[in-house]
Design a protein around this motif. Structure first.
Motif, PDB file in Angstrom:
ATOM      1  N   VAL A 205       0.867  -1.175   0.000  1.00 13.71           N
ATOM      2  CA  VAL A 205       0.000   0.000   0.000  1.00 13.71           C
ATOM      3  C   VAL A 205       0.904   1.225   0.000  1.00 13.71           C
ATOM      4  CG1 VAL A 205      -1.847   1.226   1.197  1.00 13.71           C
ATOM      5  CG2 VAL A 205      -1.696  -1.283   1.347  1.00 13.71           C
ATOM      6  N   THR A 206       0.818   2.039  -1.048  1.00 15.26           N
ATOM      7  CA  THR A 206       1.711   3.188  -1.185  1.00 15.26           C
ATOM      8  C   THR A 206       0.915   4.474  -1.035  1.00 15.26           C
ATOM      9  OG1 THR A 206       1.492   3.397  -3.596  1.00 15.26           O
ATOM     10  CG2 THR A 206       3.123   1.843  -2.768  1.00 15.26           C
ATOM     11  N   LEU A 207       1.516   5.423  -0.350  1.00 17.09           N
ATOM     12  CA  LEU A 207       0.892   6.732  -0.113  1.00 17.09           C
ATOM     13  C   LEU A 207       1.811   7.826  -0.624  1.00 17.09           C
ATOM     14  CD1 LEU A 207      -0.201   6.046   3.556  1.00 17.09           C
ATOM     15  CD2 LEU A 207      -1.764   6.339   1.644  1.00 17.09           C
ATOM     16  N   VAL A 257       5.111   6.853   1.923  1.00 19.61           N
ATOM     17  CA  VAL A 257       4.990   5.747   2.885  1.00 19.61           C
ATOM     18  C   VAL A 257       4.598   4.487   2.123  1.00 19.61           C
ATOM     19  CG1 VAL A 257       3.815   4.900   4.963  1.00 19.61           C
ATOM     20  CG2 VAL A 257       4.208   7.365   4.676  1.00 19.61           C
ATOM     21  N   VAL A 258       5.111   3.341   2.549  1.00 21.01           N
ATOM     22  CA  VAL A 258       4.748   2.049   1.963  1.00 21.01           C
ATOM     23  C   VAL A 258       4.430   1.070   3.089  1.00 21.01           C
ATOM     24  CG1 VAL A 258       5.500   0.104   0.550  1.00 21.01           C
ATOM     25  CG2 VAL A 258       6.227   2.433  -0.054  1.00 21.01           C
ATOM     26  N   ILE A 259       3.270   0.430   2.982  1.00 24.04           N
ATOM     27  CA  ILE A 259       2.893  -0.650   3.902  1.00 24.04           C
ATOM     28  C   ILE A 259       2.964  -1.949   3.117  1.00 24.04           C
ATOM     29  CG2 ILE A 259       1.080  -1.616   5.359  1.00 24.04           C
ATOM     30  CD1 ILE A 259      -0.095   1.228   5.553  1.00 24.04           C
ATOM     31  N   ARG A 297       9.310   4.164   4.916  1.00 22.72           N
ATOM     32  CA  ARG A 297       8.909   5.527   4.554  1.00 22.72           C
ATOM     33  C   ARG A 297      10.119   6.423   4.382  1.00 22.72           C
ATOM     34  NH1 ARG A 297       9.400   9.136   8.850  1.00 22.72           N
ATOM     35  NH2 ARG A 297       9.069   8.359  10.995  1.00 22.72           N
ATOM     36  N   ARG A 298       9.855   7.592   3.855  1.00 25.41           N
ATOM     37  CA  ARG A 298      10.861   8.647   3.814  1.00 25.41           C
ATOM     38  C   ARG A 298      11.122   9.145   5.246  1.00 25.41           C
ATOM     39  NH1 ARG A 298      11.266  12.384  -0.918  1.00 25.41           N
ATOM     40  NH2 ARG A 298      10.447  11.324  -2.760  1.00 25.41           N
TER      41      ARG A 298
END
Length: 492
Positions: A205-207, A257-259, A297-298
């Motif tokens: 899941v990418t934001l 962010v990546v989940i 995440r960054r």
């Protein structure tokens, strides 16, 4: 007359191909420079308060929350709430958005895999997921808080297919979440394929990816088509991807962010009430389980949120990719649409307005049926002439009122199978309606031509007003604006 430009910060555009950061932050920074971003520094509760702010500012500035209760990171919303901002993000004039998106549907560019990526500057265990990513509760009867801006990228190890799409995600337990996906979506098909092999579907899941990537993830493509490859055309360069830390899923390298996790359709969870794009609640029953495996995440990340329901950003993210796909499909039916809108009143999903040039007026009913055939959720189609501004609801209603004879120009198609999310569907079917609101010769003795001042005069007066500092106050009636828009588009 309506201005058609990308504004003073068009340098954030996607098509420049200069190796720019492929995240949303370039557009957010440009909005800040233009005074179109507000910072909310007071403490804000993610339960209703955050959504309340976004709702009250829905058609206004983008919003950055610096102090959301329970969130380790700042939160950004209302970023893509109008076509001007989307045009700026793509580096095209507003009138060129559909051209750019249509070209991207017909084109693909392989992604570029990198080994070092901003989205993996910091790494966290799965148990930290709901501390790193806030899940606001937006509406009174929603069954919980949600990730609403989560673009899910997937890799089916059985078929090799990849996919990028959106779905809502609700926290369940410490390392699990609920994912709401319609059974006919490609992500569901990939998850079922993985389940037949006795495994879950690896996903991430990418934001906060670049708006071009977010829009491409909303394309209606074939099963197995990788939306990230089509996003490359919009960016003017390959999408940079990095392999997830716990799977072979390739994620946009510049995301905020990546989940990482595994999607399991064999572990259903009942959702309860949830707000839908049409502005009402639905109860779809069971959805899938997401097992979180890691979070990256960054170092200076922010969390993107999208106000769901009838909100402008939620609507446009669906409306523009659908509109581009429809115009592309209509060409195959012999209909040359000069413009096409998927309206905000239909949540950017189910209500379509198609403009045809004068020589194609007889193709109106074909265009109506073509839209129904191309996208199953479309419920209502209006066909107008090219002198009508399809994005102006008042002008479209004028065309229905002034150019239709209901006994002749109304098309009703009863009991059509449809998606589960179409308003008023019952037992999986709905009546679809088409309206031919084009001008027909002989309908009026005095003709159907719009009464507007000469184009040359309007151009000259617009120049005067602009030089006198009044250009920003130009707000012509829909009829005048649409007629001049149509004349311009037809090259007259």
């Amino acid at each position: 007359m309506e201005e058609d430009s990308t504004g003073p910060d068009a340098e954030v555009g996607a098509g420049a191909g200069r190796g720019d950061d492929q995240s949303m932050r370039g557009l957010v920074e440009a909005l800040a420079r233009r005074g179109e971003l507000v910072d909310i520094d007071r403490p804000v509760d993610p339960r209703f308060e955050l959504g309340g702010v976004l709702a009250l500012l829905d058609r206004g500035p983008a919003v950055r929350f610096t102090d959301v209760k329970g969130s380790a990171l700042p939160v950004v919303g209302n970023v893509l709430t109008d076509r001007e901002r989307i045009a700026a993000a793509l580096g095209v004039p507003k009138s060129g958005i559909l051209d750019a998106l249509s070209a991207a549907i017909a084109s693909r560019q392989p992604t570029e895999e990198v080994t070092v990526a901003p989205c993996q500057e910091l790494r966290f265990p799965a148990a930290d997921v709901w501390r790193e990513v806030v899940t606001p509760t937006f509406f009174e009867k929603d069954s919980g808080g949600y990730i609403t801006a989560g673009m899910i990228v997937a890799h089916d190890p059985v078929t090799g297919h990849r996919n990028a799409s959106y779905a809502r995600i609700k926290p369940l337990e410490e390392t699990t979440g609920f994912v709401g996906i319609a059974p006919n979506h490609h992500l569901s098909a990939l998850a079922r394929s993985a389940a037949t092999a006795g495994r879950g579907l690896p996903v991430a899941v990418t934001l906060g990816s670049h708006p071009a990537i977010q829009l491409a993830a909303c394309f209606y493509l074939g099963l197995g088509d990788d939306e990230l490859e089509h996003a490359g055309h919009l960016l003017g360069e390959p999408v940079r991807v990095v392999r997830a830390t716990t799977s072979d899923v390739l994620v946009p390298a510049d995301a905020e962010v990546v989940i990482e996790g595994v999607l399991r359709v064999d572990r259903p969870v009942h959702e309860g009430l949830v707000s839908e794009y049409h502005g009402m609640y639905e109860d779809y029953g069971d959805g899938c389980t997401l097992e979180v495996t890691a979070v990256t995440r960054r170092a200076d990340a922010s969390v993107q949120v999208i106000l769901p329901g009838l909100a402008a950003e939620h609507s446009f993210l669906g409306a523009l990719p659908i509109a581009a796909g429809l115009r592309h499909a209509l060409r195959g039916f012999g209909c040359r649409a000069t413009d096409l809108a998927v309206t905000l009143s239909g949540g950017g999903r189910v209500d379509v307005v198609v403009a045809l040039p004068p020589e194609q007026r007889k193709q109106a009913k074909r265009a109506i049926l073509g839209c129904f055939a191309a996208v199953s959720m479309i419920k209502q189609v209006t066909v107008v002439d090219s002198d009508v501004d399809v994005w102006d609801a008042e002008h479209v209603q004028w065309a229905r009122t002034s150019r239709m004879r209901w006994e002749r120009d109304l098309v009703l198609v009863p009991a059509v199978p449809c998606d589960r999310n179409v308003p008023m569907q019952q037992d999986g079917t709905v009546t679809k309606v088409g309206m031919d609101a084009t001008a027909k010769p002989g309908d009026r003795a005095a003709g159907n031509e719009l009464a507007v001042p000469p184009r040359e005069t309007m151009d000259r007066v617009h120049g005067w007003l602009t030089s006198d500092g009044l250009g920003g106050k130009v707000r012509p009636t829909p009829v005048v604006r649409g007629a001049l828009h149509g004349a311009h588009e037809d090259g007259r």
